[in-house]
Enzyme design. Structure first.
Site, PDB file in Angstrom:
ATOM      1  N   ASP A   1       0.894  -1.399  -0.190  1.00  7.46           N
ATOM      2  CA  ASP A   1      -0.024  -0.127  -0.099  1.00  7.46           C
ATOM      3  C   ASP A   1       0.788   1.297   0.053  1.00  7.46           C
ATOM      4  O   ASP A   1       1.940   1.442   0.461  1.00  7.46           O
ATOM      5  CB  ASP A   1      -1.121   0.049   1.311  1.00  7.46           C
ATOM      6  CG  ASP A   1      -0.361  -0.023   2.212  1.00  7.46           C
ATOM      7  OD1 ASP A   1       0.743  -0.880   2.514  1.00  7.46           O
ATOM      8  OD2 ASP A   1      -0.784   0.209   3.607  1.00  7.46           O
TER       9      ASP A   1
ATOM     10  N   GLU B   1      -0.885  -2.159   5.547  1.00 11.51           N
ATOM     11  CA  GLU B   1       0.074  -2.046   6.388  1.00 11.51           C
ATOM     12  C   GLU B   1       0.222  -0.675   7.075  1.00 11.51           C
ATOM     13  O   GLU B   1       0.494  -0.197   8.011  1.00 11.51           O
ATOM     14  CB  GLU B   1       1.772  -2.233   5.919  1.00 11.51           C
ATOM     15  CG  GLU B   1       2.662  -2.310   6.943  1.00 11.51           C
ATOM     16  CD  GLU B   1       3.318  -1.036   7.395  1.00 11.51           C
ATOM     17  OE1 GLU B   1       3.713  -1.075   8.562  1.00 11.51           O
ATOM     18  OE2 GLU B   1       3.421  -0.163   6.734  1.00 11.51           O
TER      19      GLU B   1
END
Length: 396
Positions: free
Chosen positions: A80, A138
């Protein structure tokens, strides 16, 4: 095998760089990594791996079955991006307004894909199974690691045993490209958020005796919280408390009704972490009461502290000295960033280490610009580490 892996890393370098630049142009926020996941899954499938998609929605897991008996090992990368407007001016700069790979997850994903490509070339020489975990989410608590674990990424599947160990890497701007930073024991901090709301009685600034000033009470709380870190934390237990926001919406001649504090608390020790939470609550309530105000405190638990296990960390250090040389293998400093790879290391032995990328600008900034030369090491070293771990733990 060492020379073969290095040769493959060089051979695949331009392809991995191109893949990284594609990801960098098309960053996706936590929980939205659909295009990234699709690209990863397609590449893993083309390598002949067993591929599972949709793990915690956008997570991808690929399993390589080696030609020799041995353990199962998990390697992880996060996918991400961050809500930051890129200002690097690069040709491959983000095409998504307000979204940027400012933490290097595009390098993590590209490196792990390159690792899978190298090990697939040497499948017959691989001992056991390698499970490649491409993790979403994350950057935003509660993080994707915990959910992927809940959905079986560390479980036995069919005739594939559960992973015996887990390894991951994170880019480090202050280290030269290709340098590896490794530390055994407590490495990264827990990351909790602290929110305090102080309620007083507003009034005219010329008559503070007729009011209960929440701004003053809030400032006393800030000082008191810092004193907890310096006076109540055991010596030798690193922790950090930072109040990054204090809002009291009064004016030069107005005492407001309310003041609000927001901050972060980082600790390397889980016992002290939760003891500190209780002390925070106690101090806030007693300080407010002493001044005739009231206060509410909320501590939002984030990721736990990350602890690298001794035995696998020794293996990482030995493999690093062999792969990049002793001069580019350094002991990493304790790092007070939070990282949800800690959840993996709670469940099985392993190590999280740093990959130097030599960027003038730091992580989570709009000008973060890692040296792509680091991808040679990021890709090749993890492949060598996986092969070496399998060989050393191979079944007789």
């Amino acid at each position: 095998m060492l020379d073969a892996v290095k040769s493959d890393a060089d051979d695949l370098y331009s392809e991995i760089v191109a893949f990284r630049r594609t990801l960098h142009r098309r960053p996706e926020l936590s929980g939205e990594e659909h295009e990234t996941a699709r690209r990863v899954a397609e590449r893993l499938t083309a390598l002949g791996l067993d591929v599972r998609t949709g793990v915690h929605d956008t997570g991808v897991v690929g399993t390589l079955h080696g030609g020799r008996p041995g353990p199962t090992l998990l390697l992880r990368a996060d996918m991400d991006a961050l809500p930051i407007q890129e200002e690097t001016g690069l040709d491959c700069a983000s095409e998504h307004e307000g979204v940027m790979h400012a933490c290097g997850h595009d390098l993590h994903t590209s490196s792990l894909l390159g690792t899978a490509m190298i090990l697939a070339r040497h499948r017959d020489e691989v001992h056991g199974q390698v499970r490649f975990c491409f993790q979403p989410h994350e950057e935003r608590i509660p993080g994707g690691a915990k959910f992927m674990i809940d959905e079986g990424v560390l479980d036995e599947t069919g005739d594939t045993p559960a992973p015996e160990a887990a390894f991951g890497q994170h880019v480090k701007p202050s280290l030269p490209p290709g340098t590896l930073g490794i530390r055994a024991g407590g490495f990264m901090a827990s990351a909790d958020e602290v929110f305090v709301t102080v309620e007083g009685e507003g009034g005219h600034a010329a008559n503070p005796h007729e009011a209960v000033d929440p701004t003053y009470v809030a400032s006393e709380i800030v000082g008191g919280l810092q004193s907890l870190i310096s006076r109540r934390c055991p010596p030798g237990v690193p922790s950090v408390l930072t109040i990054g926001r204090l809002v009291a919406d009064g004016a030069t001649n107005v005492i407001p009704e309310t003041a609000r504090l927001e901050g972060t608390f980082r600790a390397m020790d889980e016992e002290w972490r939760f003891r500190a939470h209780a002390l925070f609550r106690q101090l806030v309530h007693r300080t407010a009461e002493a001044h005739g105000a009231t206060a509410e405190v909320e501590v939002r638990e984030g990721y736990p502290a990350l602890h690298n296990h001794e035995t696998p960390t020794t293996l990482v250090q030995e493999a690093a000295r062999e792969y990049v040389g002793p001069e580019r293998t350094v002991e990493a400093d304790r790092w007070f960033a939070g990282e949800d790879f800690a959840y993996f290391l709670r469940e099985c032995p392993g190590t999280f280490y740093q990959l130097g990328v030599g960027s003038e600008h730091g992580l989570h900034t709009s000008r973060f610009n890692p040296d792509e030369e680091a991808l040679r090491t990021g890709t090749g070293f993890m492949a060598y580490l996986a092969w070496r771990y399998g060989r050393e733990h191979a079944q007789d």
